[in-house]
Write a protein that holds these residues in place. Structure first.
Motif, short mmCIF file in Angstrom:
data_model
loop_
_atom_site.label_atom_id
_atom_site.label_comp_id
_atom_site.label_asym_id
_atom_site.label_seq_id
_atom_site.Cartn_x
_atom_site.Cartn_y
_atom_site.Cartn_z
N GLY A 40 0.81 -1.21 0.00
CA GLY A 40 0.00 0.00 0.00
C GLY A 40 0.85 1.26 0.00
O GLY A 40 0.54 2.24 -0.69
N ALA A 41 1.94 1.24 0.77
CA ALA A 41 2.83 2.40 0.83
C ALA A 41 3.49 2.64 -0.53
O ALA A 41 3.57 3.78 -1.00
CB ALA A 41 3.90 2.18 1.90
N LEU A 42 3.96 1.57 -1.16
CA LEU A 42 4.61 1.71 -2.47
C LEU A 42 3.64 2.26 -3.51
O LEU A 42 3.99 3.17 -4.29
CB LEU A 42 5.15 0.36 -2.91
N LEU A 43 2.41 1.73 -3.53
CA LEU A 43 1.42 2.21 -4.49
C LEU A 43 1.08 3.67 -4.25
O LEU A 43 0.95 4.46 -5.19
CB LEU A 43 0.16 1.35 -4.39
N THR A 44 0.95 4.06 -2.99
CA THR A 44 0.62 5.44 -2.65
C THR A 44 1.72 6.40 -3.08
O THR A 44 1.45 7.45 -3.66
CB THR A 44 0.38 5.57 -1.14
N VAL A 45 2.98 6.04 -2.77
CA VAL A 45 4.11 6.90 -3.15
C VAL A 45 4.21 7.01 -4.67
O VAL A 45 4.43 8.10 -5.22
CB VAL A 45 5.42 6.35 -2.56
N LEU A 46 4.01 5.89 -5.37
CA LEU A 46 4.08 5.89 -6.82
C LEU A 46 3.01 6.81 -7.42
O LEU A 46 3.30 7.61 -8.31
CB LEU A 46 3.92 4.47 -7.36
N LEU A 47 1.78 6.70 -6.93
CA LEU A 47 0.70 7.54 -7.43
C LEU A 47 0.97 9.02 -7.15
O LEU A 47 0.79 9.87 -8.01
CB LEU A 47 -0.63 7.12 -6.79
N ALA A 48 1.43 9.31 -5.93
CA ALA A 48 1.67 10.70 -5.54
C ALA A 48 2.78 11.32 -6.38
O ALA A 48 2.63 12.43 -6.91
CB ALA A 48 2.02 10.78 -4.05
N VAL A 49 3.89 10.61 -6.54
CA VAL A 49 5.01 11.15 -7.32
C VAL A 49 4.61 11.31 -8.79
O VAL A 49 4.97 12.30 -9.44
CB VAL A 49 6.25 10.23 -7.19
N THR A 50 3.85 10.35 -9.31
CA THR A 50 3.40 10.45 -10.70
C THR A 50 2.49 11.66 -10.89
O THR A 50 2.63 12.42 -11.85
CB THR A 50 2.64 9.17 -11.11
N MET A 51 1.56 11.86 -9.96
CA MET A 51 0.62 12.97 -10.07
C MET A 51 1.33 14.31 -9.89
O MET A 51 1.00 15.30 -10.56
CB MET A 51 -0.50 12.82 -9.04
N ILE A 52 2.29 14.37 -9.00
CA ILE A 52 3.06 15.60 -8.80
C ILE A 52 3.75 16.02 -10.09
O ILE A 52 3.69 17.18 -10.51
CB ILE A 52 4.10 15.41 -7.67
N ASN A 53 4.40 15.05 -10.74
CA ASN A 53 5.11 15.36 -11.98
C ASN A 53 4.16 15.62 -13.14
O ASN A 53 4.45 16.44 -14.02
CB ASN A 53 6.08 14.23 -12.32
N SER A 104 2.38 23.79 -8.63
CA SER A 104 1.98 22.61 -9.41
C SER A 104 2.23 21.32 -8.63
O SER A 104 1.42 20.39 -8.67
CB SER A 104 2.73 22.58 -10.75
N MET A 105 3.34 21.25 -7.91
CA MET A 105 3.63 20.05 -7.13
C MET A 105 2.67 19.91 -5.96
O MET A 105 2.26 18.80 -5.60
CB MET A 105 5.08 20.04 -6.65
N LEU A 106 2.28 21.03 -5.35
CA LEU A 106 1.31 20.98 -4.25
C LEU A 106 -0.04 20.48 -4.75
O LEU A 106 -0.68 19.64 -4.11
CB LEU A 106 1.16 22.36 -3.61
N ILE A 107 -0.48 20.98 -5.90
CA ILE A 107 -1.76 20.53 -6.46
C ILE A 107 -1.71 19.04 -6.76
O ILE A 107 -2.64 18.29 -6.45
CB ILE A 107 -2.10 21.33 -7.73
N GLY A 108 -0.63 18.58 -7.39
CA GLY A 108 -0.50 17.16 -7.69
C GLY A 108 -0.52 16.30 -6.44
O GLY A 108 -1.18 15.26 -6.39
N LEU A 109 0.20 16.73 -5.41
CA LEU A 109 0.25 15.97 -4.15
C LEU A 109 -1.14 15.90 -3.51
O LEU A 109 -1.58 14.83 -3.07
CB LEU A 109 1.23 16.63 -3.18
N MET A 110 -1.86 17.02 -3.48
CA MET A 110 -3.16 17.05 -2.81
C MET A 110 -4.21 16.28 -3.60
O MET A 110 -5.10 15.66 -3.02
CB MET A 110 -3.60 18.49 -2.57
N LEU A 111 -4.13 16.31 -4.93
CA LEU A 111 -5.05 15.51 -5.72
C LEU A 111 -4.81 14.02 -5.48
O LEU A 111 -5.76 13.23 -5.33
CB LEU A 111 -4.90 15.82 -7.21
N ALA A 112 -3.54 13.63 -5.43
CA ALA A 112 -3.22 12.22 -5.14
C ALA A 112 -3.70 11.85 -3.74
O ALA A 112 -4.24 10.75 -3.53
CB ALA A 112 -1.72 12.00 -5.27
N ALA A 113 -3.53 12.76 -2.78
CA ALA A 113 -3.95 12.49 -1.41
C ALA A 113 -5.47 12.37 -1.31
O ALA A 113 -6.00 11.47 -0.65
CB ALA A 113 -3.46 13.59 -0.48
N ALA A 114 -6.19 13.27 -1.99
CA ALA A 114 -7.65 13.25 -1.92
C ALA A 114 -8.22 11.99 -2.57
O ALA A 114 -9.12 11.35 -2.01
CB ALA A 114 -8.23 14.50 -2.59
#
Length: 381
Positions: free
Chosen positions: A157-170, A244-254
């Motif tokens: 779960g941690a790996l999937l979450t980090v992968l999604l967050a980093v992908t969305m940030i970029n 842009s990175m904040l928006i990506g991080l928060m979208l991934a988090a939400a």
């Protein structure tokens, strides 16, 4: 997570609207101050060959967006109904701390232009903070084997979450190339995620599982709305990587908070749409920036370049090339993002047959409007 007594459950739509409006006002007021600060410390974007703007422009607008998010979160903490998002979950606190980290990295990059590896380390750190606060994917549904619920262990779960967050940030970082583009997509995606989360509240009366993602999305939507008047063409400030990175991080988090912990196994196994609805919404909300990111990575890798190298072939650049103005190109991408995101949310709330009909009509209109300049050229020739 917890459960509110059925007698005390109140659908907090007005409270979420108030949080969004507060975030919008705070962001709008802070942006002018951040603009002056950016000029003072030299956080200025000077025109380059691949850029669309033609004059020096202050950046670091993400600082104002983060201030708006904090304002919205602080108000939510004081509201009796939305306090449940903090009492039953650490997701909002995790987002605040992770957001602070990513904004700090972005501010430094807006001023000094960090190398890609340093930025990636900051992104992974911020995503890791989300995981530390318990915000991660735990359950997924897989279509093979007749359909099954796949439980993820803590590491998966941690790996999937980090992968999604980093992908969305970029992805959001890559799509931020025209005035108002990233802020508008952030507003649309966050609003759709908030609507989806409120829909979950309606479907599971008394459950607080959907309080945190709706709060995160409402605060982000409001902050993006407050930033847009300063950033829409002609822009007076850029959000920079800090935004842009904040928006990506928060979208991934939400989206993770809304979908990652949903017990899809509790739904009727014959209701395929119901089982897949969280994944459909996530995919639709993130479709435009992720498509742009995927195309950029394939394009640059095929040329033997780094995936993080810059070029002028993003989706918005292509719309400009075929004859759209900056404003029209941005509005077109808004249209595509809105049709996909809100269409996916509507599928989870209304009759799928009716929704699909309107979704197809919306996509046809979007394709036609996007192709208008080419159609005019073909008609002239």
């Amino acid at each position: 997570m917890g459960q509110l007594p059925a007698s005390s459950f109140v659908l907090p739509v007005r409270e979420y609207v108030l949080v969004g409006l507060t975030a919008a006002v705070v962001t709008f007021l802070l942006t002018g101050l951040v603009r002056l600060l950016a000029f003072r410390i030299g956080a200025v974007a000077y025109p380059r060959q691949r850029d669309v703007h033609v004059k020096p422009m202050p950046r670091m607008g993400g600082l104002a967006i983060y201030g708006g998010v904090l304002g919205g979160m602080l108000l939510a903490h004081q509201l009796p109904v939305l306090r449940a998002a903090f009492d039953f979950s650490n997701d909002p606190i995790g987002v605040i701390i992770a957001g602070g980290v990513i904004v700090l990295v972005g501010v430094i990059d807006d001023r000094f232009e960090l190398d890609s590896l340093t930025k990636l380390a900051g992104q992974v750190t911020a995503a890791g903070i989300l995981v530390l606060f318990g915000l991660q994917w735990m359950i997924a549904w897989v279509p093979w084997g007749g359909g099954a619920t796949l439980s993820l262990d803590q590491n998966q779960g941690a790996l999937l979450t980090v992968l999604l967050a980093v992908t969305m940030i970029n992805a959001m970082n890559f799509v931020d190339g025209l005035d108002g583009l990233a802020a508008g997509i952030g507003l649309i995606a966050a609003t759709a995620t908030c609507a989806f989360s409120i829909g979950l509240l309606v479907q599971a009366e008394g459950s607080v599982d959907a309080y945190p993602p709706a709060l995160i999305a409402a605060a982000l939507a409001g902050a993006c709305l407050g930033f847009l008047p300063h950033n829409f063409n002609p822009a007076r400030i850029f959000m920079g990587d800090s935004g842009s990175m904040l928006i990506g991080l928060m979208l991934a988090a939400a989206t993770t908070s809304a979908s990652g912990k949903m017990n899809v196994g509790s739904r009727d196994a014959s209701d395929l749409l119901g089982l897949l609805s969280p994944l459909i919404v996530v995919a639709a909300v993130l479709f435009v920036p992720l498509l742009d990111l995927l195309m950029a990575v394939i394009r640059r890798t095929a040329r033997g370049e780094s995936p993080f190298s810059a070029d002028k072939m993003h989706l918005h650049h292509r719309l400009l090339e075929i004859g759209h103005s900056q404003r029209r190109a941005v509005l077109l991408i808004y249209l595509w993002a809105g049709v996909l995101a809100f269409g996916a949310v509507a599928l989870t709330l209304f009759d799928p047959a009716i929704v699909v009909t309107f979704l197809v009509i919306g996509l046809i209109v979007a394709v036609f409007v996007s192709a208008v300049p080419r159609l005019r050229e073909a008609r002239k020739s």
